[in-house]
Write an enzyme that holds these catalytic residues in place. Structure first.
Site, PDB file in Angstrom:
ATOM      1  N   PHE A   1      24.116  -5.554   8.025  1.00 22.02           N
ATOM      2  CA  PHE A   1      23.462  -4.811   9.116  1.00 22.02           C
ATOM      3  C   PHE A   1      21.968  -4.683   8.845  1.00 22.02           C
ATOM      4  O   PHE A   1      21.515  -4.929   7.749  1.00 22.02           O
ATOM      5  CB  PHE A   1      24.101  -3.427   9.301  1.00 22.02           C
ATOM      6  CG  PHE A   1      24.127  -2.578   8.066  1.00 22.02           C
ATOM      7  CD1 PHE A   1      23.024  -1.809   7.698  1.00 22.02           C
ATOM      8  CD2 PHE A   1      25.251  -2.542   7.241  1.00 22.02           C
ATOM      9  CE1 PHE A   1      23.060  -1.016   6.551  1.00 22.02           C
ATOM     10  CE2 PHE A   1      25.287  -1.758   6.098  1.00 22.02           C
ATOM     11  CZ  PHE A   1      24.191  -1.000   5.752  1.00 22.02           C
TER      12      PHE A   1
ATOM     13  N   THR B   1       7.467   2.709   0.250  1.00 19.00           N
ATOM     14  CA  THR B   1       7.746   3.876  -0.587  1.00 19.00           C
ATOM     15  C   THR B   1       7.771   5.141   0.271  1.00 19.00           C
ATOM     16  O   THR B   1       8.658   5.994   0.108  1.00 19.00           O
ATOM     17  CB  THR B   1       6.671   4.005  -1.685  1.00 19.00           C
ATOM     18  OG1 THR B   1       6.556   2.732  -2.339  1.00 19.00           O
ATOM     19  CG2 THR B   1       7.026   5.076  -2.696  1.00 19.00           C
TER      20      THR B   1
ATOM     21  N   ARG C   1       0.845  -1.208   0.000  1.00 14.87           N
ATOM     22  CA  ARG C   1       0.000   0.000   0.000  1.00 14.87           C
ATOM     23  C   ARG C   1       0.875   1.252   0.000  1.00 14.87           C
ATOM     24  O   ARG C   1       0.427   2.334   0.338  1.00 14.87           O
ATOM     25  CB  ARG C   1      -0.926  -0.001   1.216  1.00 14.87           C
ATOM     26  CG  ARG C   1      -1.825  -1.214   1.270  1.00 14.87           C
ATOM     27  CD  ARG C   1      -2.745  -1.161   2.465  1.00 14.87           C
ATOM     28  NE  ARG C   1      -3.718  -0.074   2.317  1.00 14.87           N
ATOM     29  CZ  ARG C   1      -4.913  -0.231   1.755  1.00 14.87           C
ATOM     30  NH1 ARG C   1      -5.271  -1.415   1.299  1.00 14.87           N
ATOM     31  NH2 ARG C   1      -5.736   0.778   1.661  1.00 14.87           N
ATOM     32  N   GLY C   2       2.130   1.054  -0.319  1.00 16.12           N
ATOM     33  CA  GLY C   2       2.999   2.222  -0.453  1.00 16.12           C
ATOM     34  C   GLY C   2       3.725   2.624   0.821  1.00 16.12           C
ATOM     35  O   GLY C   2       4.314   3.704   0.884  1.00 16.12           O
TER      36      GLY C   2
ATOM     37  N   TYR D   1      14.577  -2.692  -4.032  1.00 15.78           N
ATOM     38  CA  TYR D   1      15.112  -1.340  -3.818  1.00 15.78           C
ATOM     39  C   TYR D   1      15.544  -0.550  -5.058  1.00 15.78           C
ATOM     40  O   TYR D   1      15.821   0.637  -4.962  1.00 15.78           O
ATOM     41  CB  TYR D   1      16.284  -1.402  -2.825  1.00 15.78           C
ATOM     42  CG  TYR D   1      15.842  -1.745  -1.422  1.00 15.78           C
ATOM     43  CD1 TYR D   1      15.239  -0.788  -0.614  1.00 15.78           C
ATOM     44  CD2 TYR D   1      15.987  -3.026  -0.911  1.00 15.78           C
ATOM     45  CE1 TYR D   1      14.806  -1.093   0.667  1.00 15.78           C
ATOM     46  CE2 TYR D   1      15.564  -3.346   0.376  1.00 15.78           C
ATOM     47  CZ  TYR D   1      14.973  -2.379   1.160  1.00 15.78           C
ATOM     48  OH  TYR D   1      14.539  -2.684   2.413  1.00 15.78           O
TER      49      TYR D   1
END
Ligand code: COA
Length: 425
Positions: free
Chosen positions: A425, A108, A104-105, A137
């Protein structure tokens, strides 16, 4: 888009930016449990109820669904070696979005918030992360900039070349308390020369050397090695674990996993490897995190006996093209205009004059016609010197406007030391 099953509250795109906020130290126990769940793991380790020393809660981001932590993210303040320099780097971490909130973003929104804040506050010029999955990504401008070798081999075929100088030092098994300060000093001497290396202060060493049983996957606890010269100087370190196995016919068939091996001289390095390749009852050696270009591959008699299957390791994203490109050095003279496409971080888009040489770099806005056109992913991939702009051009991802510009840029953006990052990491 239909709602994912089990959602309690609607989260619209507009809400997201305002709903994301740093978690407080008091919220850490719930936060870390949500994060573990997001990665499909049972929460474990010593820092379930108290904030680990490496954590920076003021740089975290979370989203709550009622009392439940539905989203986690964070940033570590790191220092990253780039060609010829060390730069502050935002280490992106802890990224999870609950199945109730996925697609659902939210990721983002996290990415936008982090990169915008880094840019507006002029913090780290570069961000980096380890990706759980490759396709996540790239759309945000991150690209693989270092690779890990996943080295594997059978010890009976792995012999050091007869001309290898093993020096006069000795390799010892030492307790962790002896190892840590000595390895820290060696690492500190080496990391500034290897793009992709990260600084390790005491907190990070403590974390790297944590040895939880659930992380051993049936292997032994970690063994610590130091290589010491006759005068007492420590010139190398290594860590490994072994897992005993036996064939059906009763032959030993153990596996030794090298976690790390580094040295300030070739004899020290070769001596550590001679030790690692000759441990009794061991027939296979693996080194998942070492560089595909590790010198051990040139130290053995049979180069095919140590298989490398490179996969992406550290992903890099230039936060600010000008600050990042000015911070690194260039092995060959460079003076080009590049046109950068960066829809996610529009402050990077447009034409930049990049010039550089082995002692410095410059990058500033220009109206001149571009010599090269490329996206931020491609520029980020090439930043540490390990991904060739010529290769990306061959893949149709870099456009050459001025003839010869790709060769020039690919040469100047390269670096003699293959970038490598052993620190997840
Ligand atoms: C990866 C994760 C954080 C994505 O969060 P999210 O909020 O669902 O992501 P978004 O809704 O912002 O997705 C943005 C875009 O990326 C795509 N995307 C997200 N995750 C993806 C994945 N794992 N593989 C492929 N595409 C992915 C989405 O489809 C969407 O594309 P679209 O805009 O074309 O529709 C979430 O799935 C998750 O927590 N996964 C498990 C933990 C994990 O892998 N974390 C990453 C650690 S490095």
């Amino acid at each position: 888009m239909s709602d994912p099953p089990g959602r309690q509250h609607d989260v619209t795109d507009d809400d997201l930016a305002t709903q994301l906020r740093p978690a407080t130290p008091e919220e850490w126990p719930a936060f870390v449990r949500a994060m573990s769940h997001g990665f499909g793991e049972d929460p474990s380790g010593p820092y379930l109820d108290s904030v680990p020393p490496v954590a920076e809660m003021d740089r975290s981001l979370g989203l709550w669904d009622g009392d439940r932590v539905a989203v986690t993210a964070g940033i570590y303040s790191r220092s990253l070696t780039v060609p010829g320099a060390v730069v502050p780097c935002a280490g992106i971490t802890w990224v999870t979005v609950s199945p109730t909130h996925r697609r659902r973003g939210v990721l983002t929104a996290i990415m936008r918030r982090q990169l915008t804040e880094l840019h507006e506050q002029q913090r780290e010029p570069v961000a980096a992360l380890w990706a759980a999955e490759f396709p996540i990504y790239g759309r945000f401008g991150y690209a693989p900039a270092t690779f890990r070798g996943n080295l594997t081999g059978r010890t009976e075929r792995l012999r050091l070349r007869p001309d290898v100088d093993l020096g006069t030092g000795r390799v010892d098994i030492v307790p962790k308390e002896t190892y840590q300060p000595a390895a820290t000093a060696v690492h500190e001497r080496l990391r500034r020369f290897v793009p992709g290396n990260l600084e390790r202060d005491q907190r990070w060493w403590d974390r790297i050397l944590r040895d939880e049983k659930e992380d051993r996957h049936g292997a032994t606890e970690r063994t610590y090695l130091l290589h010491t010269e006759a005068d007492g100087t420590v010139t190398g370190y290594a860590t490994y674990r072994i897992k005993a196995e036996w064939t059906d016919s009763g032959e030993p068939d153990g596996t030794l996993t090298v976690e790390e091996v580094r040295a300030t001289s070739t004899p020290a390095y070769a001596s550590l490897w001679r030790f690692l390749l000759t441990v009794d009852l061991i027939r296979s050696v693996r080194a998942p995190l070492l560089s595909p270009d590790d010198p051990i591959r040139s130290l053995v008699t049979d180069g095919r006996a140590l298989h490398a299957s490179a996969i992406d390791a550290l992903w890099v994203r230039l936060v600010d093209v000008d600050r990042a490109l000015a911070a690194r050095r260039y092995p060959a003279p460079l003076d080009l205009v590049i046109e950068v496409r960066d829809e996610f971080c529009p402050w990077n888009a447009g034409r930049w004059r990049v010039s550089g040489h082995p002692a410095g770099g410059y990058c500033g806005r220009t109206d001149l016609d571009p010599d090269l056109v490329l996206g931020i992913e491609e520029l980020s991939a090439a930043y540490l010197g390990g991904v060739s702009l010529a290769t990306l051009h061959a893949a149709g991802r870099v456009t050459e406007v001025s003839p010869g510009a790709v060769t020039l840029a690919a040469t100047a953006f390269s670096w003699p030391v293959t970038p490598w990052c052993p620190d997840e990491f």
